[in-house]
Each structure stands twice: as C-alpha cells, then as structure tokens.
Design a protein around this motif. Structure first.
Motif, PDB file in Angstrom:
ATOM      1  N   LEU A  69       0.836  -1.193   0.000  1.00 29.30           N
ATOM      2  CA  LEU A  69       0.000   0.000   0.000  1.00 29.30           C
ATOM      3  C   LEU A  69       0.873   1.246   0.000  1.00 29.30           C
ATOM      4  CD1 LEU A  69      -2.737  -0.936   2.642  1.00 29.30           C
ATOM      5  CD2 LEU A  69      -3.027  -0.776   0.162  1.00 29.30           C
ATOM      6  N   ARG A  93      -0.048   5.415   0.269  1.00 28.44           N
ATOM      7  CA  ARG A  93      -1.165   6.338   0.445  1.00 28.44           C
ATOM      8  C   ARG A  93      -0.857   7.712  -0.157  1.00 28.44           C
ATOM      9  NH1 ARG A  93      -6.680   5.761   1.134  1.00 28.44           N
ATOM     10  NH2 ARG A  93      -7.438   6.905   2.954  1.00 28.44           N
ATOM     11  N   HIS A 119     -10.590   7.416   7.323  1.00 28.90           N
ATOM     12  CA  HIS A 119      -9.287   7.713   7.928  1.00 28.90           C
ATOM     13  C   HIS A 119      -8.280   8.163   6.872  1.00 28.90           C
ATOM     14  CE1 HIS A 119      -5.688   7.277  10.445  1.00 28.90           C
ATOM     15  NE2 HIS A 119      -6.523   7.395  11.464  1.00 28.90           N
ATOM     16  N   GLN A 120      -7.336   8.993   7.328  1.00 29.80           N
ATOM     17  CA  GLN A 120      -6.280   9.482   6.423  1.00 29.80           C
ATOM     18  C   GLN A 120      -5.458   8.318   5.874  1.00 29.80           C
ATOM     19  OE1 GLN A 120      -6.830  10.357   9.529  1.00 29.80           O
ATOM     20  NE2 GLN A 120      -7.174  12.552   9.647  1.00 29.80           N
ATOM     21  N   GLY A 121      -5.260   7.306   6.689  1.00 26.30           N
ATOM     22  CA  GLY A 121      -4.658   6.073   6.170  1.00 26.30           C
ATOM     23  C   GLY A 121      -3.168   6.122   5.891  1.00 26.30           C
ATOM     24  N   PHE A 179      -1.338  13.781   6.169  1.00 22.56           N
ATOM     25  CA  PHE A 179      -2.594  14.194   5.526  1.00 22.56           C
ATOM     26  C   PHE A 179      -3.510  14.957   6.489  1.00 22.56           C
ATOM     27  CE2 PHE A 179      -1.283   9.971   3.884  1.00 22.56           C
ATOM     28  CZ  PHE A 179      -0.771  10.382   2.669  1.00 22.56           C
ATOM     29  N   TYR A 215      -8.152  16.183   7.549  1.00 21.91           N
ATOM     30  CA  TYR A 215      -7.807  15.267   6.459  1.00 21.91           C
ATOM     31  C   TYR A 215      -7.899  16.059   5.160  1.00 21.91           C
ATOM     32  CZ  TYR A 215      -8.107  11.106   3.350  1.00 21.91           C
ATOM     33  OH  TYR A 215      -7.911  10.163   2.368  1.00 21.91           O
ATOM     34  N   GLN A 271      -6.856   9.157  -2.889  1.00 21.77           N
ATOM     35  CA  GLN A 271      -7.533   9.163  -1.589  1.00 21.77           C
ATOM     36  C   GLN A 271      -9.020   9.472  -1.780  1.00 21.77           C
ATOM     37  OE1 GLN A 271      -4.948  11.839   0.765  1.00 21.77           O
ATOM     38  NE2 GLN A 271      -4.451  10.046   2.004  1.00 21.77           N
ATOM     39  N   GLU A 308     -13.970   3.200   1.321  1.00 22.73           N
ATOM     40  CA  GLU A 308     -13.547   3.382   2.703  1.00 22.73           C
ATOM     41  C   GLU A 308     -14.690   3.845   3.595  1.00 22.73           C
ATOM     42  OE1 GLU A 308      -9.965   5.752   2.910  1.00 22.73           O
ATOM     43  OE2 GLU A 308      -9.301   4.943   0.991  1.00 22.73           O
ATOM     44  N   TYR A 327     -10.550  -2.381   6.178  1.00 21.12           N
ATOM     45  CA  TYR A 327     -10.685  -0.982   5.780  1.00 21.12           C
ATOM     46  C   TYR A 327      -9.886  -0.878   4.492  1.00 21.12           C
ATOM     47  CZ  TYR A 327     -10.680   4.081   5.812  1.00 21.12           C
ATOM     48  OH  TYR A 327     -10.872   5.411   5.465  1.00 21.12           O
ATOM     49  N   MET A 381      -8.239   0.364   1.430  1.00 25.48           N
ATOM     50  CA  MET A 381      -7.735   1.509   0.676  1.00 25.48           C
ATOM     51  C   MET A 381      -7.342   1.029  -0.717  1.00 25.48           C
ATOM     52  SD  MET A 381      -5.651   3.552   3.655  1.00 25.48           S
ATOM     53  CE  MET A 381      -4.084   2.761   3.400  1.00 25.48           C
TER      54      MET A 381
END
Lengths: 161, 753
Positions: free
Chosen positions: A136, A138, B205-207, B262, B370, B650, B658, B676, B678
């Motif tokens: 992953l 982000r 969530h920003q993740g 983020f 975020y 995102q 998400e 969760y 992503m």
C-alpha cells in the motif's frame, strides 16, 4: 520473560546471528535486534507490505514470519538492494520519477519490484500492478511508482542485452 | 511554463532521496536511545462509559514493568483554559482528556492508562492486567442521532453555541452557525429549476502507512525531549507543554522522518504519555501505535449529513443556494464543519445563499484534519447536484459550471471576496482536455466531472541560510518534510541566489534550533516556508553585495546581482567566487527570515472520471481519471503532480470503499488494512494530471499550495460517472458494490425512474 533462541541466518549476503524470543516476528528482529530499520512496520498483520523482504527469493511480509523461521534462510531487505555505493536502477528510477513522497512504503515497494524484475524482466503495466498489489502507498496513487518500475525494467533489460 | 526562472519549474531529485531509497532515513519509529523502555497504551473497550475504578497494582507488580500511568498522573487541567495548537482554539481539558481519559471514556479506543516496560510485549501483557470498572452508558454514533432530544450526552458541561451566542442548553451540538448572503428565499422564488438532495458521508481515515510513534525523555535537568513523526514539531512542543503544565521552553521536539500525515499527524496522542512514563522511570520511553490503535484511537475525518438545494434560471444562472451541514466531531468539538461551510458553494458566484453548520459530538474518535478537511464532504453534495442541474437544463456540466464560476471579486457567503483565482482556468483546462471528449470505449461506462476548492493557509515559518566557502548554502527550516518540501523550499532559495537546487542543502531541525514554524498542512509549506526561504536568500544577497563592495572598495549600492553574478564598476564575481573570499571580509554570512504571510491563494481542482459499473455486482471500476489543479506556480512539477495523484486516489478510496463500519455498540469492526480497504495498485488506472498556473500575485513566485484541493472533486465526479454509467444517483459514501447494486435494484423496481 521467555528464554531466547539462537538464530543463524544470512541477511543481504552476510552471515548474521541473533537471539530472539520464539514469539518475535522477523520484522521485530530486523528492526530492534539487528538495527535494520529500513524495513518498516505499517500494520503488523500482513496487509500493508511496508515490511516486505525476500526470504530464499520469495516475497514475504516479515511481520508474518517468525524470527526463528529465518534460521538457515537468505533474507534480503531494502538495505541489500543498492550495489555498493551505487544505487540500484530501481532506486534511481524511484528518485528520478518522484515515485515516493513520504517514503515509508518505499523500502517494501523496492524489494517487491526487485523480485518482480528478477522473475519477469519485461512486465506490462498490469503485471506490475499485480506484483505490487500487496504494497500500500497512500501518497502517490501509484502512478509514478509504476512508471519508475517501467523505467528501471527498460534500463536493466538494456544493460543485460 | 514561464521561462523567467532557471530552477523554479524544474524537476531535481530530492535532497533526502538517497536516504529514503536505501532504508537509511530515520523515521519516528526507527529512533532508539540507550536505556530505552517500551510503552503500551490500554484503551477503552466501550464507546461510552463512566470509569468507576482503576486498579493498576497487578500491572505495576508484573516482572519487567517500570511504570504505570493514568490521567491522575497528569497535572490537573484548569477548567476553562483555552489553547491554540495550530488549528484554532480549543479547551485544554479536551486536549488532555483525549490523551488519557479522565472520569469517562467517550469512544472505543480512548486511551485510559499506559505501561512502560523492558519490551513492548511485557508492556502489553502488563497493561492487560490493569483492572477497570466501567459503567457502560448508551452511545450515540451519528450526527442526526446525537442532535435529537434525549440523545445520550457526551459532555455534561458542553453548552451549545447558537449563532454566535452562548446558551445554557446542554447538548451534543457544540456550535450552530449560519452564513447568509442576499435573500435565499427570494432567490429560490425566482428560480425556474431547483435541485436538492440529502447526502451522507461515512467517517474515513487518512490512512498514512506509518503508525503514530513517540519517544520522550524527561531529563534530570527538568527538560523534556521528544522525538516523533509529526506534521508540526512546534505544535507537539506546545501541546506537550500545555498538557504537562510546563513552559514551552522546557520541551524540545526533534521531528524525525514522517510516514504520511494528511492532517492526521497534527494532534498529540502519545508524546505527553511517553513523557509521563519517562518522568516516573528516569529513562527514555518509546510508544508505537498498532494499526488498530491508529484507526480507533486517532482522529479520522468526520462523517457528515448534508441537505443541499440549488436554484437556477433556465439560462443556467444559479440564483439561490442553501446548505445544511451536520458534521460528526467525534468525542470532542471541532468537526471541520466551518471549512466545509466555507467551501460548499465557493466555486460559484451566487447572489443568495444561506448555509447552516452544526458541529456535533458523537461517540467516535475525536476527528482530525484530512486534506481539505470538510470540503470533500460538502462538494460531494454540491457537485452531484450541479450534475443534476446540468441534466435538467440540457447543458454541458462544464459549461454550466463556467457560467457560474467564481472569479476575482466574487464574494463567498462566509464573507471574503476572492482575489485572483483559477476556477475558470481549471474548468477550461478540463473542457479542453482530450479526456473530456474521448470515447468511453465500452458498455456500462460513464463519465463524470466535478470541481473543488480549498482556501489554503499561511501561518508562520522561519528559515536561516548560511553560506559555505565552497559556494553552497545550508538552509535550516522547521517544516517537517512529508512529500519533498525540503526540495521545493530549497529551490526557491536557489532561484534567488542563482544556485542549482543541489547547491542548497536543506535540513529540518528541532524546535530549539529554528524560529517558530507552523504545521506542514493547509497546503502551506511550499507557500509559506518557501516564502521564508526566498526572503532569507534575499538577505544573503544583500549581505553578499556588501561583502563584494568591501572587496572591490565600491559603494554597496553600486553592486548588482543577476542570477548569482555580482557586478560593480567593472568587477564581476560569481556567488561561488565571492563565497570563497568571505573570510577576507567580515566573517560568516547568514541570512534569515521569519514570515507570517498574508496573501494566501486558494486553489481550485477538477476531476474527470470514467467508470465502468458491473450491472451484476454493482462494482465500480475507475477506467480513466484526470486531475486538473491550479498550482499558482508549480515549483517542482513532479511533486505537484504527485500531490494531485495522491489526493485523487484518496478521494477515489473515500468514494468507493472506505468507511468506519460501526456496530450498534460503537465498535469499529473493520479496524485493519484488510477490512478498511484503501485502493491498491491493482484497483487503479494511471492518474493523468494537468497543472494550471494562475500565479498567486501575493507570493514571490506565485505559489498557491497544492496539497489539498485535489481530494475534493473525486467522490462527486465518480458519483456523476456512476449515474452516467448505470442511471442511479448515489447520495451516500462509500459507493461500494452493495450500495450501487441496491440503487440499481431500486431503480428497476421503481415506477418513477
């Protein structure tokens, strides 16, 4: 506290030995015992790929491998990717393509991409996406990572031709 | 692209690049120290409960344990003390209460106690031995539920603020505010076409991939040293000092490399706790969060509930707009509904507007920023309705937006008048982009567009630049670097000095070593810290002219500097040549600047999205995506593109997958990166980008800041694309396969549609 096990292994081409509790992950041993903090922890349950290393050539998430399982194995981490003082073509391509932002996922991507290019020197975009699907990121949306891997693959094929 | 610059607009390799591709870069979690102890935080299993008793005796006695702390170990928070920790004013009791719960827990995952031990496993085992008696209370999890009469009350002392006035009403609604411009009622009466809808967005969530971490040493001289990953080292310093009731000078924060933020790595969670454990043990203590802790114990972005209505004339001119926004703050007030209200209609010139915003506390983690916080939720509603309006009017959706686009001089409903902005230019770039007119290339496909706005922020930044004898310079800054800002800041100094980017060597330093610098957030670092670097470089140029004058026995005013070449009356020297002779003049040259810039330039972004919706499963696949954004000036175009691509993805994740999936007792049941979900590399196409440059006239290089606006359009663009592909209007995020499938079934069984 549990008593520790003596583990002999090979990391990045060099023989290493360490003591670990049977419950400790390879990730924990690499980071906390051996000081190889290039391998990152993002989830500790095998879902983010930040701790990706290769073990006997196989891509694994080191958080799901026990330290004791490394006995007798050959482990490669991000610290083993560069060629001495020269960057590996993948590392250079990541920099030239701005394929990292925060950089926390980068070690895992480099290890996984390196394993891909060793197995398949000429992967198409979809093969690259498939091989990197367990890593992953982000920050980047993957676009520049894919391009970097494509560039490195081209260069490495050129060098081997 | 402007050709007036030699460094700005180029794509050098980042200064911290080699460290980050070799594994050498030290992130917060990589830090270690002699005698390090390991902390573990015990968290509430309940969403809402009174703490009746805490017994730590078994944990304290556990072999290997060095200390246990609870809220009782923190200095008492004066009841009414207000602090500003970089994101507006908030009562200290809330900051402190979120760090370690006192009296009550307000969400599952709320920190209650902490243990320091010889290793993290022992710390966790011991923490599990802490006995806590809870009286479980009913919980409330959504804004509409928390706003109703009779809802469980989170804070007995929280009195609702109503239209700017304090009231005596004890409520979960912390604040209700209203922005009014013109007369919305009259405007809607004049409207010939009206579109309206109710929308919901889930908590997301920003993740960031790196979990929160902190190491603290409460030294024997009384000073506290913190090492951590943060978006704002000075915010950590100030917050830690506040919570521990210490002067700010007693806390030193060393920011280590940070693995994504983020907006989510602005608040403090671990730092004061690690410091308390260190005080009790006399040793450095490190605490790392697990991924579950990150989901359950740190601030996601608010879930929201919106009602929006837009009225237009037949010719496409929008004459009235109304919005009702209720955002879920989580456990403590501060739901980012204010920014949502600032952005909900910001893209359009509308005469008659009314916007109501509600900041509502619920039994979920206390929310944090975020990426354009609050704006994405709002744009999902507005931009979906704009698509419906275009369809009703028979207009092209971009033409409708162009006909109403905000321009220089347009007033926003919350008050400010826009200076030079690039809304029209972004829309034109979208219209002219080959993607917009390309064939869809298959069945069950549709295309959607949307735009979004984020105002960006200024905040203080400090910078010093010292000249080296070899003609390079060292640049010292306080902005933690999350995505290449060392380089985008250094490039601005290089441009002024006439150096190459590589000849400016940037270092991010601790809070003892640089002037106050605000968070890396609000799209501000390249804007504000870049501005400080520009000014500090000008200070260097001024001093170098003086040194040249001294060497040449000329008048300082006679010395000119053009692209790093200094000249006067027949003398000429490069920066490097002068730097080598600094010793002959009067000692080192150090430039400095501290700025608190006005003239922030807001950024508009747009998205064009093609999707394919599987009619059998409801699964939406993004087949092509283009992000367009006004950067003002792109200092490093690759990094601008990277921000656009990352924000877009995102937004795609927020749109399609998400959500915090909560059960009835207030537990998040998908708190892992497996559940969760992503976006992965396999879920996405390449993300095309087009940078628009409408320079911000206030900034020396025209920078606006590009970190945020790009996340705003994708959910609405995808909703509009799903409508084009499958004929269903989505009103709720995420638009996951079950939601889309249900909408398809509803449509096929409903006689109306």
């Amino acid at each position: 506290m549990q008593s520790k096990v003596h583990v002999q292994t090979t990391i990045n081409g060099e023989p290493r030995e360490f003591l670990c509790e049977p419950r400790q992950s390879l990730l924990e041993c690499l980071r906390d015992t051996l000081g190889l903090t290039g391998t990152k922890e993002g989830c500790n349950d095998g879902n983010c790929g930040a701790c990706t290393v290769t073990m006997d050539g196989r891509v694994v998430t080191s958080c799901l491998v026990l330290g004791v399982e490394a006995a007798g194995a050959e482990v490669t981490t991000v610290e083993g990717i560069a060629r001495g003082s020269a960057l590996h073509p993948l590392q250079r391509a990541f920099l030239e393509n701005a394929a990292l932002q925060c950089g926390i996922c980068t070690p895992g991507f480099l290890v996984a991409a390196n394993a891909l290019l060793e197995a398949e020197p000429d992967p198409d975009e979809q093969r690259i996406r498939l091989w990197l699907a367990n890593n992953l990121c982000r920050c980047t949306g993957y676009d520049k990572i894919i391009r970097a891997v494509q560039q490195a693959a081209r260069e490495m094929r050129g060098a081997n031709a | 692209m402007s050709t007036q610059y030699t460094v700005v607009g180029t794509r050098p390799v980042r200064h911290d690049g080699a460290d980050k591709v070799t594994g050498r870069a030290i992130y917060g979690g990589d830090f270690t120290a002699a005698g390090l102890l390991h902390g573990f935080i015990l968290r509430s299993p309940h969403a809402h409960a009174a703490i009746k008793r805490i017994d730590v005796s078994k944990a304290t006695a556990y072999p290997g344990v060095k200390a246990v702390v609870t809220a009782d170990d923190m200095p008492p928070a004066p009841g009414d003390k207000i602090v500003d920790l970089g994101e507006g004013e908030t009562p200290l009791s809330y900051v402190r209460g979120n760090v370690l719960a006192s009296g009550k827990v307000l969400y599952k995952g709320h920190a209650v106690a902490a243990v320091a031990a010889v290793n993290p496993h022992v710390a966790e085992e011991a923490a599990r031995l802490i006995e806590i008696d809870y009286e479980v209370l009913p919980c409330t999890l959504t804004a509409p539920d928390a706003m109703r009469d009779g809802a469980p009350i989170l804070h007995a002392d929280l009195r609702m603020k109503e239209l700017g006035q304090k009231t005596d009403r004890v409520s979960n609604i912390s604040d209700h505010f209203r922005h009014v411009m013109g007369d919305a009622e009259k405007g809607f009466a004049e409207a010939e076409v009206v579109v309206e809808g109710e929308f919901n967005t889930s908590t997301v969530h920003q993740g960031y991939i790196e979990p929160h971490n902190a190491t603290a040493l409460w030294n024997n001289d009384g000073r506290i040293h913190v090492w951590c990953s943060t978006q704002g080292s000075f915010v950590v310093r100030d917050a830690t000092a506040c919570v521990l009731d210490q002067p700010v000078s007693q806390v030193k924060v060393t920011p280590l490399e940070i693995g994504g933020g983020f907006g989510g790595k602005i608040p403090v969670y671990l730092e004061p706790v690690a410091a308390l454990l260190s005080k009790k043990t006399g040793r450095p203590v490190r605490i790392l969060m697990s991924r579950q802790d990150v989901f359950e114990g740190t601030g996601p972005t608010p879930g929201s509930h919106l009602k929006v209505k837009i009225g237009a004339r037949r010719d496409g001119k929008i004459v009235a707009a109304q919005a009702w926004l209720a955002y879920e703050a989580g456990a403590y007030p501060g739901a980012m509904v204010g920014p949502g209200a600032m952005c909900v209609f910001a893209a359009y010139d509308i005469a008659n507007v009314v916007i109501d915003g509600y900041d509502v506390v619920v039994n979920k983690p206390s929310t944090a920023a975020y990426r354009a916080p609050g704006a994405t939720n709002a744009a999902f509603a507005t931009e979906t309705l704009m698509d419906e309006l275009a369809a009703k009017l028979g207009m092209d959706p971009i033409e409708l937006r162009l006909a109403n686009a905000a321009k220089e001089g347009t007033r926003r409903a919350d008050g400010p008048k826009f200076r030079k902005i690039g809304c029209v230019e972004v829309l034109q770039a979208m219209k002219n982009h080959p993607h917009y007119s390309a064939p869809l290339g298959g069945p069950n496909r549709g295309r959607g567009v949307a735009i979004g706005f984020w105002f960006n922020v200024g905040l203080p930044s400090s910078c010093t630049i010292s000249v080296n004898a070899d003609g390079t310079v060292n640049l010292v800054e306080g902005s933690t670097d999350i995505g290449g800002t060392r380089t985008s800041v250094a490039m601005q100094a290089a441009e002024v000095l006439g150096l190459r980017a590589e000849e400016v060597l940037p270092t991010v330093v601790d809070t003892d070593s640089v002037g106050f610098t605000g968070v890396t957030g609000g799209s501000r670092t390249t804007f504000a810290t870049g501005w400080a670097a520009h000014d500090a470089a000008q200070d260097v140029v001024r001093q170098m002219k003086e040194r040249a004058a001294k060497l040449w026995e000329a008048a300082p005013e006679s010395v000119t500097c053009e692209r790093g070449v200094y000249q006067s009356n027949g003398h000429s020297a490069t920066f490097r040549e002068l730097a080598a002779r600094i010793g002959e003049t009067s000692g080192p040259v150090v430039g400095r600047a501290a700025v608190n810039p006005r003239g922030v330039g807001g950024s508009f972004a747009g998205a064009i999205a093609d999707v394919e919706v599987d009619p059998e499963t409801g699964k939406t696949t993004v087949v092509r995506f283009t992000s367009v954004q006004d950067a003002g000036r792109a200092i490093h175009p690759s990094y601008v593109e990277g921000q656009m691509q990352g924000g877009s993805v995102q937004g795609i994740g927020w749109a399609l997958n998400e959500e915090y999936f909560m059960n009835g007792s207030g537990a998040m049941v998908n708190s892992s990166l497996l559940d969760y979900r992503m976006p992965t590399a396999l879920d996405l196409p390449m993300i095309d980008t087009q940078i628009v440059e409408v320079p911000n006239p206030a900034h020396p290089f025209g920078v606006r800041g590009v970190g945020e606006a790009n996340i705003v359009p994708p959910p609405a663009a995808l909703a509009n694309a799903i409508h084009a592909a499958a004929g269903v209007r989505m009103r709720r995020l995420p638009m996951n396969p079950p939601a889309v499938m249900e909408a398809i079934w509803r449509k096929s069984t409903s006689p109306d549609s």
